[in-house]
Design an enzyme around this catalytic site. Structure first.
Site, PDB file in Angstrom:
ATOM      1  CB  SER A   1      -0.954  -0.046   1.193  1.00  0.00           C
ATOM      2  OG  SER A   1      -2.004   0.856   1.027  1.00  0.00           O
TER       3      SER A   1
ATOM      4  CG  HIS B   1      -5.525  -2.694  -0.058  1.00  0.00           C
ATOM      5  ND1 HIS B   1      -4.671  -2.345  -1.073  1.00  0.00           N
ATOM      6  CD2 HIS B   1      -5.118  -1.976   1.025  1.00  0.00           C
ATOM      7  CE1 HIS B   1      -3.791  -1.467  -0.642  1.00  0.00           C
ATOM      8  NE2 HIS B   1      -4.034  -1.237   0.634  1.00  0.00           N
TER       9      HIS B   1
END
Length: 672
Positions: free
Chosen positions: A528, A641
């Site tokens: 991320s 994610h």
């Protein structure tokens, strides 16, 4: 770790992930004699399971539910005779009841879309649950068993009219609206309490059972205005009162025992997504509000990043019985500890140490608590903590066999100065069994967020790397939680600036301080924001011999339009929209510097990642291949994610294997 006994232990493997167990969410019985909690594991079919267990004051621990499903959020009834919990044993998560002294569970709700959360009424006669319904649905619609279609349904287009139309957690939003429902505890009869099209968060019942407090986004344009108000609903008259009227964003509601005060965790968005969480206390009848932690430069709640307890929801504020103050968890300098915040007076440490408290239940007599605690070499267990002397007694040993079998590396803290003189905290993990005078390659791990925190918790990935002979360095560069408001805000508008300097200064400091590091064999990885920074690093230095970028950002110009949060996060963090200053977004985009990327780069990305969509990886991979750089692209199907934390266990194993193989190839030359 260098004793003869320790050196006989084997190293952590990727497959050990399947043996890890996480105990979380402890909850005391009203009389304090028992604690019900959740134990999460991965079964022989490589599927996540979670079951309820019970600890009793005689020291025994017994499994309380069984089966191939997920049981979560157990809560004793006010009388202590029953336990309510959520379970997906019928298909979707529904509300179930179980006799507290043993017996068969009974399903209480059958909502078509399941139950998200619930609370008991103070007298135990009813519960409040949160479900969702679509435009053509009612709360009377029952959950249907999954049916195998004889033939595929005719395809239909997805019509999008809202700015916020997808979520990394939920996928494409289905226009279902949250509804709070009152459920009779005896009959299961349900009554809808809310009807607005609004997102609903935390909710709590007043001690007299007459008022429901809940959090909702009541803005005309909830996609662009992010305040979330506290609303009071009178259960008899159905009248509503907005307590906060757009003054901030709030969560984790808790009524005082006498019902005169309502506590919440929240903030005023002064620093947008980088604003520290504070403790608020409202007195609705007087119309007053106080921020109890306004002068305490600490983030309330759990900001810890890890791959073991990331989905464990720690408690919100817990009132003292005499309403003199509240118990809270707070994130500070790589630790998550417990503090008492009095209504009048200084903050008092209650459970303090070099560890991560990720679950908490305070005993009714307030002389002790049960805390779920993790450390770098302790995977996670429940402990009884005395408030009088701080004595810590381990109550569970769910990972004892693995902890006794594997050589675990501790995390040694050190503080160093960045290039502007700022103090930065970091930790180094030395490979167990590394001999005197031997050198180890170093892998730098960079956390996501960026407004999160690395620290003193168990991290399977880190232990796997040290077991392969790598030293691991992890730091909290500016932008991280744990070091005050100015520090966490400092990265905004400066991505790739002083945060980059902080990390590189940490590498230099570690090499100076720890003589076992081989400075000629350096690797870097992160996910991320950590993936963004990995991309940025290899575009600005050739110092690293290998890099692994995960669920990363490479191009802010496209990210702003494809991420579920990109349309506001880009401006919040980088400082502008593309039509305001496209060159600024390009300046902060790692893709701009792709011609300078010479480090072998492994790109890992999930195909259903809506937070950092996979096109970010695709752009970077294609550019690197066109330039003839050494790179590989691994795509994980049906993963979002959160792959590294809560994703499919088999895909998590594949991810770890790819990471280790890549670093082995370029840092140890052990592979062809």
């Amino acid at each position: 770790m260098n004793s003869e006994h320790e050196t006989k232990r084997r190293g952590m493997t990727a497959e050990d992930l399947l043996r890890l167990r996480s105990v979380r969410d402890p909850h005391y019985a009203p009389d304090g004699t028992r604690v019900v909690f959740v134990e999460k594991s991965i079964d022989e079919e490589k599927q996540y399971r979670s079951h309820l267990s019970m600890w009793t004051e005689d020291g025994s621990v017994r499994p309380w539910t069984f089966g191939r499903w997920r049981d979560t959020k157990p809560r004793f009834s006010p009388t202590g005779e029953e336990i309510a919990f959520l379970s997906d044993r019928s298909g979707r998560a529904q509300l179930w009841r179980l006799p507290a002294h043993g017996g068969e569970a009974r399903q209480l709700t059958f909502f078509k879309n399941g139950v998200r959360d619930y609370v008991w009424a103070p007298d135990g006669t009813f519960l409040i649950a949160l479900t969702t319904i679509g435009d053509d649905e009612t709360i009377a619609d029952r959950e249907e068993p999954e049916k195998k279609e004889a033939k595929p349904a005719d395809p239909k287009p997805r019509v999008v009219e809202r700015l916020y139309y997808k979520s990394d957690a939920a996928g494409f939003l289905d226009d279902k609206r949250p509804v709070l429902v009152r459920i009779d505890a005896a009959t299961g009869k349900a009554e809808a309490l809310t009807s607005r099209e609004e997102e609903i968060g935390s909710f709590a019942m007043s001690p007299n059972g007459r008022t429901l407090a809940f959090v909702a986004n009541r803005n005309e344009d909830p996609d662009t205005v992010f305040t979330r108000d506290i609303v009071l609903l009178d259960l008899e008259s159905k009248a509503e009162t907005n307590v906060t009227n757009g003054c901030g964003t709030f969560t984790s509601l808790a009524w005082s025992p006498d019902g005169t005060k309502l506590a919440a965790i929240g903030h005023d968005l002064a620093y947008l997504g980088a604003t520290l969480h504070r403790l608020y206390v409202f007195e609705p009848e007087r119309g007053t509000a106080r921020v109890l932690t306004a002068d305490w430069d600490v983030h309330l709640g759990d900001a810890m990043i890890g791959d073991m307890h990331a989905d464990a929801k720690g408690p919100g504020p817990i009132w003292a019985n005499d309403a003199s103050g509240l118990y809270v968890t707070a994130s500070e300098r790589g630790r998550v500890n417990v503090f008492f915040i009095p209504l009048d007076g200084p903050v008092v440490p209650i459970i303090e140490g070099d560890f991560h408290v990720y679950g908490l239940a305070v005993h009714p007599n307030e002389q002790q608590a049960v805390a779920a605690i993790s450390e770098p070499t302790v995977i996670g267990d429940l402990y009884a903590i005395s408030f009088e002397n701080g004595a810590k007694t381990r109550l569970t040993t769910v990972n004892e066999a693995l902890e006794n079998e594997v050589a675990l590396a501790d995390a040694e803290p050190f503080t160093y100065q960045s290039t502007d003189g700022s103090d930065i905290q970091g930790w180094i993990m030395k490979p167990p069994g590394l001999g005197e005078g031997e050198k180890a390659p170093l892998i730098v791990e960079i956390h996501g967020g960026p407004h999160a925190m690395y620290g003193l918790t168990f991290f399977h990935e880190f232990q796997l790397l040290v077991s392969h002979g790598y030293a691991v360095l992890f730091t909290n560069p500016r932008g991280s939680h744990g070091y005050g408001q100015a520090f966490v805000n400092a990265v905004r508008g400066d991505y790739g600036g002083m945060d980059y300097e902080d990390i590189m200064a940490g590498v230099d400091a570690a090499i100076r301080q720890f003589d076992f590091i081989d400075e000629t064999r350096l690797g870097v990885t992160g996910g991320s924001y950590g993936g963004f920074m990995t991309n940025w690093i290899v575009g600005h230095t050739n110092r690293f011999k290998a890099a692994v970028t995960q669920r990363s950002i490479s191009n802010w110009l496209s990210f702003s339009g494809v991420s579920d949060i990109g349309y506001f996060f880009t401006k919040w963090e980088v400082g502008c929209d593309m039509w305001e200053d496209a060159e600024r977004l390009w300046h902060h985009s790692p893709l701009k510097y792709v011609k300078q990327m010479n480090t072998p780069l492994l790109i890992l990305h999930s195909e259903r990642d809506y937070r950092c969509p996979i096109e970010q990886a695709e752009q970077l991979f294609i550019a690197l291949k066109q330039l003839g750089r050494e790179t590989k692209f691994v795509r994980f199907p049906d993963a979002n994610h959160d792959l590294s934390r809560t994703g499919n266990p088999m895909l998590r194993l594949e991810r770890l294997r790819h990471i280790v193989e890549w670093f082995d190839r370029y840092l140890t030359k052990s592979l062809p």
